[in-house]
Design an enzyme around this catalytic site. Structure first.
Site, PDB file in Angstrom:
ATOM      1  CD1 TRP A 177      66.149  59.812  36.720  1.00 14.33           C
ATOM      2  CD2 TRP A 177      66.273  61.864  35.921  1.00 14.33           C
ATOM      3  NE1 TRP A 177      64.756  59.988  36.897  1.00 14.33           N
ATOM      4  CE2 TRP A 177      64.862  61.511  36.459  1.00 14.33           C
ATOM      5  CE3 TRP A 177      66.390  63.220  35.476  1.00 14.33           C
ATOM      6  CZ2 TRP A 177      63.668  62.335  36.438  1.00 14.33           C
ATOM      7  CZ3 TRP A 177      65.383  64.007  35.650  1.00 14.33           C
ATOM      8  CH2 TRP A 177      63.986  63.710  35.980  1.00 14.33           C
ATOM      9  CB  CYS A 360      61.792  78.878  32.278  1.00 13.27           C
ATOM     10  SG  CYS A 360      61.266  78.427  34.055  1.00 13.27           S
TER      11      CYS A 360
END
Length: 393
Positions: A177, A360
């Site tokens: 972004w 994760c």
């Protein structure tokens, strides 16, 4: 005794491990370790036995998604932190799962794979990322840094490693972004280009450039890294954060070739990516549900490829523990907003992403995976800083 019970006993037979309990639908109870259980797992149905033998992680992941496995007591992360410590022992039949594990690295297929993850929606990501919309490892200079502060630290740290000067040109491959380039333009007045395959990220980055009045300095492009070689662009610096994992082992040389085509002689290239201890095709559950086609490079193979392109390795740093903490922040934010997320997606998706973030974090904590930042120079460069002092000023 069920197959599930036998497998649990196979992996978790040590007496000194963290205690936990497993309750099966037929009433069988397994008490693993000694002492009060830190968590309790319910096995509410039958786990696909064929799949369990061909891929332990895929079978268990799907069982959690459909609530065949569920947590009665404790936190999912705590369970995964123990479970993934045994990941090297899990069964994986690569030949039976070849179509899942070894997907096409063609431009068309890789664009499809990347956008399937990053174009889920900016509204979704904004619920659990920080204000910078940074979807990569943060840098916690202080133990009590907020996620927002740590993401700002990370970008500042990267920009210092690049040794930027006013007027330089900077390419961000997989720019997300756009926060890194925005900060580089504001602080150093560089001229930057960010490329991404995600239309959602591209549109948001363009919007942010306009909001910050940086049209003179920054450009966002929907572009595949493979198109850099024919772009006629040239840059003093190149950075890539969390994108190499989508390139695929067969394309690492192609990736470096395209970076080399746009980086000026004696230029600096910073590569930030999740790494593995050894070369590995990837986890089947992650590849099926989270990152189709994703492959984690080893540190040694990337260093080796860089040297073949006459790139000098100036700095290598592991940020593994920073990524574990980053993921725990995302996991916490995700759980805090789970009611809103449940209005956007079905229960299976919600549980899938919860499992992804927690697993994760546990994988980084266990050292199953790492995060490396490598700083290369294109050819020999004797004009750069000789020490690391500039990074900490």
């Amino acid at each position: 005794m069920s197959l599930e019970s036998m497998i649990i006993k196979k992996y978790f037979k040590q007496n000194d491990q963290t205690p936990f309990k497993v309750i099966f639908k037929d009433g069988e109870v397994l008490d693993m370790g000694e002492g009060d259980p830190k968590f309790v797992i319910n096995v509410n149905g039958n786990i696909d036995k064929k799949l369990l033998l061909s891929s332990t992680s895929l079978a268990l992941g799907e069982a959690y998604m459909d609530k065949t496995l569920d947590m009665e007591v404790g936190d999912l992360y705590d369970a995964l932190d123990i479970l993934l410590g045994k990941l090297d022992e899990f069964d994986v039949d690569e030949s039976a799962l070849s179509k899942l594990i070894f997907t096409s690295t063609s431009k068309k297929n890789q664009k499809k794979e990347v956008t399937s993850h990053y174009d889920i929606g900016n509204d979704f990501y904004s619920l659990w990322l920080d204000e910078t919309m940074s979807y990569s490892c943060a840098y916690f200079k202080n133990q009590d840094d907020t996620l927002y502060e740590a993401q700002k630290n990370k970008v500042e740290y990267i920009l210092k490693k690049l040794q930027l000067q006013e007027g330089m040109t900077l390419l961000d491959i997989g720019c997300g972004w756009g926060y890194l380039l925005i900060e580089a333009a504001k602080k150093y007045k560089i001229h930057g280009v960010g490329i991404t395959l995600s239309e959602q990220q591209y549109l948001k980055f363009k919007e942010r450039i306009k909001e910050e009045n940086l049209e003179e300095y920054l450009t966002a492009e929907l572009m595949d890294y493979r198109d850099l070689e024919k772009s006629n662009l040239k840059f003093d610096r190149v950075v890539s954060v969390g994108m190499l994992e989508h390139v695929g082992r067969d394309n690492y040389n192609l990736f470096f070739k395209n970076v080399d085509s746009v980086l000026k002689d004696q230029g600096v290239f910073l590569l930030h990516y999740i790494s593995g201890r050894k070369e590995h095709p990837g986890d089947p559950w992650i590849k099926k549900y989270i990152f189709p086609g994703g492959v984690i490079p080893s540190l040694r193979e990337i260093i080796d490829i860089g040297s073949e392109f006459n790139y000098y390795t100036l700095d290598v740093e592991s940020l593994r523990r920073h990524y574990q903490k980053t993921l725990l922040c995302w996991y916490s934010n995700y759980k805090d907003n789970i009611d809103k997320i449940s209005e956007m997606f079905d229960e299976k998706f919600v549980r899938m992403w919860e499992l992804y973030l927690a697993s994760c974090a546990a994988s980084f904590h266990n050292g199953m995976i790492d995060l490396h930042q490598i700083v290369f120079s294109k050819g020999n460069n004797n004009t750069l800083e000789m020490t690391r002092d500039h990074l900490y000023k």
